[in-house]
Each structure stands twice: as structure tokens, then as C-alpha cells.
Design a protein around this motif. Structure first.
Motif, mmCIF file in Angstrom:
data_model
loop_
_atom_site.group_PDB
_atom_site.id
_atom_site.type_symbol
_atom_site.label_atom_id
_atom_site.label_comp_id
_atom_site.label_asym_id
_atom_site.label_seq_id
_atom_site.Cartn_x
_atom_site.Cartn_y
_atom_site.Cartn_z
ATOM 1 N N MET A 82 0.831 -1.205 0.000
ATOM 2 C CA MET A 82 0.000 0.000 0.000
ATOM 3 C C MET A 82 0.867 1.257 0.000
ATOM 4 O O MET A 82 0.609 2.194 -0.771
ATOM 5 C CB MET A 82 -0.933 0.015 1.220
ATOM 6 C CG MET A 82 -1.738 1.298 1.341
ATOM 7 S SD MET A 82 -2.756 1.397 2.847
ATOM 8 C CE MET A 82 -4.000 0.171 2.461
ATOM 9 N N ILE A 83 1.864 1.272 0.858
ATOM 10 C CA ILE A 83 2.735 2.443 0.946
ATOM 11 C C ILE A 83 3.432 2.693 -0.389
ATOM 12 O O ILE A 83 3.494 3.835 -0.871
ATOM 13 C CB ILE A 83 3.783 2.264 2.065
ATOM 14 C CG1 ILE A 83 3.077 2.067 3.422
ATOM 15 C CG2 ILE A 83 4.717 3.455 2.117
ATOM 16 C CD1 ILE A 83 2.126 3.158 3.802
ATOM 17 N N GLU A 84 3.923 1.645 -1.010
ATOM 18 C CA GLU A 84 4.605 1.785 -2.302
ATOM 19 C C GLU A 84 3.647 2.274 -3.379
ATOM 20 O O GLU A 84 4.022 3.100 -4.217
ATOM 21 C CB GLU A 84 5.228 0.446 -2.692
ATOM 22 C CG GLU A 84 6.410 0.038 -1.818
ATOM 23 C CD GLU A 84 6.875 -1.374 -2.091
ATOM 24 O OE1 GLU A 84 6.342 -2.012 -3.038
ATOM 25 O OE2 GLU A 84 7.776 -1.855 -1.369
ATOM 26 N N TRP A 85 2.394 1.778 -3.348
ATOM 27 C CA TRP A 85 1.432 2.209 -4.367
ATOM 28 C C TRP A 85 1.106 3.689 -4.204
ATOM 29 O O TRP A 85 1.033 4.429 -5.184
ATOM 30 C CB TRP A 85 0.147 1.375 -4.280
ATOM 31 C CG TRP A 85 -0.799 1.687 -5.408
ATOM 32 C CD1 TRP A 85 -0.810 1.139 -6.652
ATOM 33 C CD2 TRP A 85 -1.862 2.667 -5.392
ATOM 34 N NE1 TRP A 85 -1.807 1.702 -7.418
ATOM 35 C CE2 TRP A 85 -2.459 2.633 -6.676
ATOM 36 C CE3 TRP A 85 -2.350 3.537 -4.431
ATOM 37 C CZ2 TRP A 85 -3.537 3.451 -6.999
ATOM 38 C CZ3 TRP A 85 -3.416 4.356 -4.765
ATOM 39 C CH2 TRP A 85 -4.003 4.320 -6.033
ATOM 40 N N ILE A 86 0.903 4.121 -2.967
ATOM 41 C CA ILE A 86 0.602 5.544 -2.721
ATOM 42 C C ILE A 86 1.773 6.412 -3.173
ATOM 43 O O ILE A 86 1.585 7.454 -3.816
ATOM 44 C CB ILE A 86 0.285 5.791 -1.239
ATOM 45 C CG1 ILE A 86 -0.998 5.054 -0.826
ATOM 46 C CG2 ILE A 86 0.146 7.286 -0.950
ATOM 47 C CD1 ILE A 86 -1.275 5.074 0.662
ATOM 48 N N GLN A 87 2.986 5.991 -2.847
ATOM 49 C CA GLN A 87 4.174 6.752 -3.262
ATOM 50 C C GLN A 87 4.230 6.882 -4.773
ATOM 51 O O GLN A 87 4.503 7.961 -5.309
ATOM 52 C CB GLN A 87 5.439 6.070 -2.735
ATOM 53 C CG GLN A 87 5.627 6.165 -1.232
ATOM 54 C CD GLN A 87 6.762 5.302 -0.724
ATOM 55 O OE1 GLN A 87 7.047 4.245 -1.284
ATOM 56 N NE2 GLN A 87 7.418 5.738 0.341
#
Length: 295
Positions: free
Chosen positions: A126-131
Motif C-alpha cells: 500500500m505504501i509503495e502504491w501511494i508513493q
């Protein structure tokens, strides 16, 4: 039949159909980034995982769906909300609601707006996708303690932000490079925006409609939703949450939660005893008692 026409026809069955727009409607203001012609669709990705708080995503979702600005002489529904999660499996949101994501991080369309509600699980995916998605998005916004998820991405570094009033101290403690502000409905930092707790997300969503299409479009959306709060026009309207700790009252000084002093953990500072709802909040207090009490 367009949604607004359906609402008006339904209202025509009662007295409300005869009433004009409320006299307290604010005057239209020039939109800051209104669109005209061309690509008017605004994909809005709601990033969810287990425990997603219902009002955090449902409130803004409803506002974006209610926004029907006139663009190029035609009434349009430009905001296109969708749910995105790590997998396509149903997600258990707050209160037992079960959600089926429209997309996964692997196949979601590129959003122009990203909405991050409060939730209990934020995976590295999730964090990577948001970034990644935020690089081309026009706005990335968090609702309530969704700010903790957004903070993990690094996108809040050096920014002014807000979150639920009971989580401000914890957010500031975990991320000292973030400027956490209390007592605000929302904070708009351009490509990043954060809201206070729960219903504040509705105000931030209306503010975003205003930002894209002007004051009247946002006012119309609020009217159609029978939303009477004017917090979206006055982000400072949450000043009652600026200070919540009452000395001598059985409550955690970090988050304001009511506690049972007979079982709660405690610390003594300058001759006074303070009680805490959890170990993490006692640790925050012990690390920065002056800041906690000043807040």
C-alpha cells in the motif's frame, strides 16, 4: 436520469421542493483550478484495508458523487471514485461492513485524487502504491488517522498536517519532521491535504470540490446532501478540540480517552499523577511531558 434531477423530483413530492436555495449560501468564488473542456474526468482512488473507518471513506465518496458542476455548458459528474486494495478479496471495514475493491494495486487506473481513510492495516504494498500514484496525482489526502498511513510514505515530511484530535500528539511524536496542527477541520498544502477526525473528511471533500470547480459547485453539493455544517468554509471551526485535557478528570492526557484510574498505568510529573489508556501513550508522555500538557 441524473442524480440531481432524481433528488429534485423526489423533493417535489414535499414542501421542500418549493423552497429556494438557503439564504445563507456563500457567494460564488472563482475556482482555483477549474477545468473547461478536454479531459474532465477525475479518478478518485480510495485506498482501503482491514478496519477502514466507514465515515472516513463514505462521507467524501458521497460528496464527490454529489458534485455536478457545469463544464462547457453541460452539467457533469467529473469525480469518479473507486476502491483500491492490495487484493481483490473482500475487505472488512469498521462496524462489520464488507467491501469489495474495484481494483487492486496492480491494475488500478492512475488516480488524480488519492483518499486515505483511517484503517488498521497498511502494508508495504500500500505504501509503495501511494508513493508511486502520488507522483502523477493532483492531490493526495488523508482522513482522520489515515494521516499515519500517509506519513509512512514520507509525503508529509516538512508539511503542516492535522488528524483526529486524539492522535495529534502521537503523530507528532512518531514523525517529528511533520508540523501537526490541532483544532482544524483540514489543512490544505497544495498537492497534499489532511483532515481532522471522521466527519472532517466531508468538509475536506467539499473544499476539494470548491478547489476544482468553485464555491457554487461545492455549495450545491452540500445543499443536495442536506449538509448544513459550514466547516468546509471555515477549517478553523474545530477550535473546541484544540485543548481537551482537563486536569483531575479521569482521562488520558495524550488522547483524551476516559480511563479507569484503578487499573490504568500512571506517571508522576511535578507532583501530579497522570493516567494513561495504553503503554504507548504513557511512553509519549514520559518522553515529552511539557509538550503533552501544553497541547
Amino acid at each position: 436520469m441524473q442524480r440531481r434531477e432524481l433528488l429534485k423530483q423526489t423533493a417535489a413530492l414535499g414542501l421542500m421542493a418549493a423552497l429556494p436555495r438557503p439564504f445563507f449560501s456563500p457567494s460564488p468564488a472563482a475556482p482555483r483550478s477549474a477545468r473547461s473542456g478536454g479531459d474532465n474526468e477525475i479518478p478518485v482512488a480510495f485506498v482501503i484495508s482491514e478496519g477502514a473507518v466507514v465515515i472516513d471513506f463514505a462521507g467524501p465518496w458521497e460528496i464527490f458523487g454529489a458534485a455536478m458542476p457545469t463544464v462547457g455548458g453541460k452539467m457533469q459528474m467529473p469525480f469518479k471514485p473507486y476502491l483500491v486494495a492490495e487484493t481483490s478479496a473482500p475487505v472488512n471495514a469498521g462496524g462489520g461492513m464488507q467491501l469489495v475493491p474495484n481494483y487492486t494495486f496492480g491494475n488500478a487506473p492512475a488516480p488524480k485524487i488519492i483518499v486515505i481513510p483511517a484503517q488498521t492495516d497498511s502494508s508495504s504494498a500500500m505504501i509503495e502504491w501511494i508513493q508511486h500514484a502520488s507522483r502523477t496525482a493532483e492531490l493526495t489526502m488523508s482522513i482522520c488517522t489515515g494521516a499515519f498511513v500517509l506519513a509512512k510514505t514520507g509525503l508529509l515530511s516538512g508539511k503542516k498536517v492535522t488528524t483526529h484530535h486524539g492522535a495529534c500528539l502521537e503523530l507528532a511524536h512518531q514523525y517529528p519532521d511533520i508540523h501537526v496542527l490541532r483544532g482544524l477541520r483540514y489543512v490544505d498544502e497544495g498537492t497534499i491535504a489532511t483532515s481532522g477526525g471522521l466527519s472532517c473528511g466531508i468538509d475536506l471533500a467539499l473544499h476539494v470540490v470548491d478547489r476544482y470547480f468553485g464555491r457554487q459547485s461545492a455549495t450545491d453539493a452540500a445543499f443536495d446532501e442536506e449538509y448544513q455544517s459550514t466547516g468546509w468554509l471555515h477549517p478553523e471551526a474545530s477550535t473546541e478540540f484544540s485543548h481537551f485535557y482537563i486536569k483531575g478528570k479521569p482521562m488520558c492526557p495524550v488522547c483524551g480517552m476516559a480511563i479507569d484510574v484503578s487499573t490504568a498505568q500512571k506517571s508522576v510529573y511535578r507532583g501530579d499523577t497522570y493516567y494513561f489508556c495504553m503503554t504507548a501513550h504513557k511512553q509519549i508522555f514520559d518522553a515529552m511531558p511539557e509538550q503533552v500538557l501544553a497541547a
